[in-house]
Design an enzyme around this catalytic site. Structure first.
Site, PDB file in Angstrom:
ATOM      1  N   LYS A  37       9.373 -19.360  10.902  1.00  0.00           N
ATOM      2  CA  LYS A  37       9.060 -18.517   9.746  1.00  0.00           C
ATOM      3  C   LYS A  37       8.268 -19.297   8.693  1.00  0.00           C
ATOM      4  O   LYS A  37       8.234 -20.534   8.713  1.00  0.00           O
ATOM      5  CB  LYS A  37      10.376 -17.968   9.164  1.00  0.00           C
ATOM      6  CG  LYS A  37      11.139 -17.082  10.166  1.00  0.00           C
ATOM      7  CD  LYS A  37      12.389 -16.466   9.537  1.00  0.00           C
ATOM      8  CE  LYS A  37      13.094 -15.556  10.550  1.00  0.00           C
ATOM      9  NZ  LYS A  37      14.252 -14.850   9.946  1.00  0.00           N
TER      10      LYS A  37
ATOM     11  N   TYR B 268      10.828  -5.791  12.894  1.00  0.00           N
ATOM     12  CA  TYR B 268      12.099  -5.638  12.194  1.00  0.00           C
ATOM     13  C   TYR B 268      12.437  -4.154  11.999  1.00  0.00           C
ATOM     14  O   TYR B 268      13.026  -3.774  10.972  1.00  0.00           O
ATOM     15  CB  TYR B 268      12.074  -6.394  10.868  1.00  0.00           C
ATOM     16  CG  TYR B 268      12.276  -7.896  11.010  1.00  0.00           C
ATOM     17  CD1 TYR B 268      13.073  -8.429  12.026  1.00  0.00           C
ATOM     18  CD2 TYR B 268      11.691  -8.784  10.117  1.00  0.00           C
ATOM     19  CE1 TYR B 268      13.261  -9.800  12.159  1.00  0.00           C
ATOM     20  CE2 TYR B 268      11.886 -10.166  10.240  1.00  0.00           C
ATOM     21  CZ  TYR B 268      12.670 -10.663  11.262  1.00  0.00           C
ATOM     22  OH  TYR B 268      12.871 -12.023  11.377  1.00  0.00           O
TER      23      TYR B 268
ATOM     24  N   ASN C 115      15.984 -18.346   6.960  1.00  0.00           N
ATOM     25  CA  ASN C 115      16.760 -19.024   8.004  1.00  0.00           C
ATOM     26  C   ASN C 115      15.898 -19.642   9.112  1.00  0.00           C
ATOM     27  O   ASN C 115      16.333 -19.770  10.247  1.00  0.00           O
ATOM     28  CB  ASN C 115      17.843 -18.084   8.551  1.00  0.00           C
ATOM     29  CG  ASN C 115      17.250 -16.825   9.143  1.00  0.00           C
ATOM     30  OD1 ASN C 115      16.028 -16.673   9.173  1.00  0.00           O
ATOM     31  ND2 ASN C 115      18.083 -15.939   9.628  1.00  0.00           N
TER      32      ASN C 115
ATOM     33  N   HIS D 203      13.123 -17.128  14.034  1.00  0.00           N
ATOM     34  CA  HIS D 203      13.515 -15.908  14.745  1.00  0.00           C
ATOM     35  C   HIS D 203      13.599 -16.260  16.222  1.00  0.00           C
ATOM     36  O   HIS D 203      12.783 -17.028  16.714  1.00  0.00           O
ATOM     37  CB  HIS D 203      12.455 -14.815  14.564  1.00  0.00           C
ATOM     38  CG  HIS D 203      12.623 -13.708  15.569  1.00  0.00           C
ATOM     39  ND1 HIS D 203      13.523 -12.681  15.402  1.00  0.00           N
ATOM     40  CD2 HIS D 203      12.051 -13.511  16.784  1.00  0.00           C
ATOM     41  CE1 HIS D 203      13.479 -11.889  16.463  1.00  0.00           C
ATOM     42  NE2 HIS D 203      12.595 -12.369  17.323  1.00  0.00           N
TER      43      HIS D 203
ATOM     44  N   GLU E  19       8.941  -8.388  22.667  1.00  0.00           N
ATOM     45  CA  GLU E  19       8.440  -9.214  21.559  1.00  0.00           C
ATOM     46  C   GLU E  19       7.305 -10.140  21.996  1.00  0.00           C
ATOM     47  O   GLU E  19       6.376 -10.389  21.224  1.00  0.00           O
ATOM     48  CB  GLU E  19       9.598 -10.022  20.959  1.00  0.00           C
ATOM     49  CG  GLU E  19      10.608  -9.117  20.251  1.00  0.00           C
ATOM     50  CD  GLU E  19      11.745  -9.851  19.551  1.00  0.00           C
ATOM     51  OE1 GLU E  19      12.414  -9.232  18.719  1.00  0.00           O
ATOM     52  OE2 GLU E  19      11.973 -11.052  19.848  1.00  0.00           O
TER      53      GLU E  19
HETATM   54  P1  IDP Z   1      18.737 -12.574  13.596  1.00  0.00           P
HETATM   55  O1  IDP Z   1      17.445 -13.162  13.050  1.00  0.00           O
HETATM   56  O2  IDP Z   1      19.862 -13.583  13.564  1.00  0.00           O
HETATM   57  O3  IDP Z   1      18.562 -11.918  14.935  1.00  0.00           O
HETATM   58  P2  IDP Z   1      18.758  -9.912  12.359  1.00  0.00           P
HETATM   59  O4  IDP Z   1      19.984  -9.147  11.999  1.00  0.00           O
HETATM   60  O5  IDP Z   1      17.945  -9.420  13.522  1.00  0.00           O
HETATM   61  O6  IDP Z   1      19.215 -11.436  12.550  1.00  0.00           O
HETATM   62  O7  IDP Z   1      17.856  -9.958  11.050  1.00  0.00           O
HETATM   63  C1  IDP Z   1      16.514 -10.383  11.106  1.00  0.00           C
HETATM   64  C2  IDP Z   1      16.232 -11.256   9.904  1.00  0.00           C
HETATM   65  O8  IDP Z   1      16.352 -10.474   8.696  1.00  0.00           O
HETATM   66  C3  IDP Z   1      17.193 -12.416   9.721  1.00  0.00           C
HETATM   67  O9  IDP Z   1      16.841 -13.535  10.495  1.00  0.00           O
HETATM   68  C4  IDP Z   1      17.072 -12.681   8.233  1.00  0.00           C
HETATM   69  O10 IDP Z   1      15.906 -13.435   7.925  1.00  0.00           O
HETATM   70  C5  IDP Z   1      16.905 -11.270   7.669  1.00  0.00           C
HETATM   71  N1  IDP Z   1      18.192 -10.684   7.268  1.00  0.00           N
HETATM   72  C6  IDP Z   1      19.148 -10.142   8.070  1.00  0.00           C
HETATM   73  N2  IDP Z   1      20.220  -9.707   7.352  1.00  0.00           N
HETATM   74  C7  IDP Z   1      19.917  -9.976   6.053  1.00  0.00           C
HETATM   75  C8  IDP Z   1      20.632  -9.773   4.801  1.00  0.00           C
HETATM   76  O11 IDP Z   1      21.742  -9.247   4.752  1.00  0.00           O
HETATM   77  N3  IDP Z   1      19.987 -10.195   3.685  1.00  0.00           N
HETATM   78  C9  IDP Z   1      18.743 -10.776   3.687  1.00  0.00           C
HETATM   79  N4  IDP Z   1      18.063 -10.973   4.823  1.00  0.00           N
HETATM   80  C10 IDP Z   1      18.630 -10.603   5.999  1.00  0.00           C
HETATM   81 MG    MG Z   2      17.487 -10.195  15.411  1.00  0.00          MG
END
Ligand code: IDP
Ligand code: MG
Length: 153
Positions: free
Chosen positions: A9, A49, A112, A115, A126
């Site tokens: 990212k 997303y 974080n 992805h 993807e």
């Molecule tokens: P993942 O990346 O662990 O698969 P997902 O639920 O698919 O998690 O969410 C995609 C991305 O969206 C996450 O990596 C994070 O950057 C962001 N995200 C997910 N949940 C939240 C939240 O509650 N607050 C802010 N950002 C979030």
């Molecule tokens: Mg995800």
């Protein structure tokens, strides 16, 4: 053999930790079969997303993913979808275990670092989203016997 998608990212690019993160995949024995720097469009991001479009924080995720370029990678290995998710750690960097990428490099749910595709089915969709035909290359078959026993393939 599977191929999975990883996105480093914008925060990973800006913080200058690309080498360290990429090196974790290399050291594990995962093969890099595609890699490029891209800027994500509104359309691509809304597709990628789609499961978060209805969330109140989607706008913030979008801004974060468009804050600079990303690196998209195609990674190959036996059971690689599952292995890369394990190396990545859980979504929230504050909860991700030390030793995982998010556990070691992130203090945030949103910022974080990486992805990673969450299933083989998702990985196939993807990879097509981010790589054109011919951009995934596999020219290191000679390495396979040094990475796996024949009965693991
Ligand atoms: P993942 O990346 O662990 O698969 P997902 O639920 O698919 O998690 O969410 C995609 C991305 O969206 C996450 O990596 C994070 O950057 C962001 N995200 C997910 N949940 C939240 C939240 O509650 N607050 C802010 N950002 C979030
Ligand atoms: Mg995800």
């Amino acid at each position: 053999m599977q191929v999975t998608l990883v996105i480093l990212k914008p925060s990973a690019v800006q913080r200058g930790i690309l080498g360290e993160v990429i090196s974790r995949f290399e050291k594990k024995g995962i093969q890099i079969v595609g890699m490029k720097m891209v800027r994500l469009s509104d359309e691509t991001l809304a597709e990628h997303y789609a499961h978060l479009l209805h969330k109140p924080f989607y706008g913030r995720i979008k801004d974060s993913m468009q804050a600079g370029p990303c690196i998209v990678m195609a990674l190959k290995g036996v059971d690689v979808v599952n292995i890369v998710r394990k190396l990545t750690g859980v979504t929230n960097g504050r909860e991700a275990l030390p030793g995982t990428i998010r556990g070691d490099y992130s203090m945030s749910v949103q910022e974080n670092i990486v992805h990673a595709s969450d299933s083989l089915e998702t990985a196939e969709i993807e990879l097509k989203r981010f790589f054109n035909p011919g951009e995934i290359v596999d020219d290191s078959p000679h390495l396979i016997p040094f990475l796996y026993a024949p009965d693991e393939l």
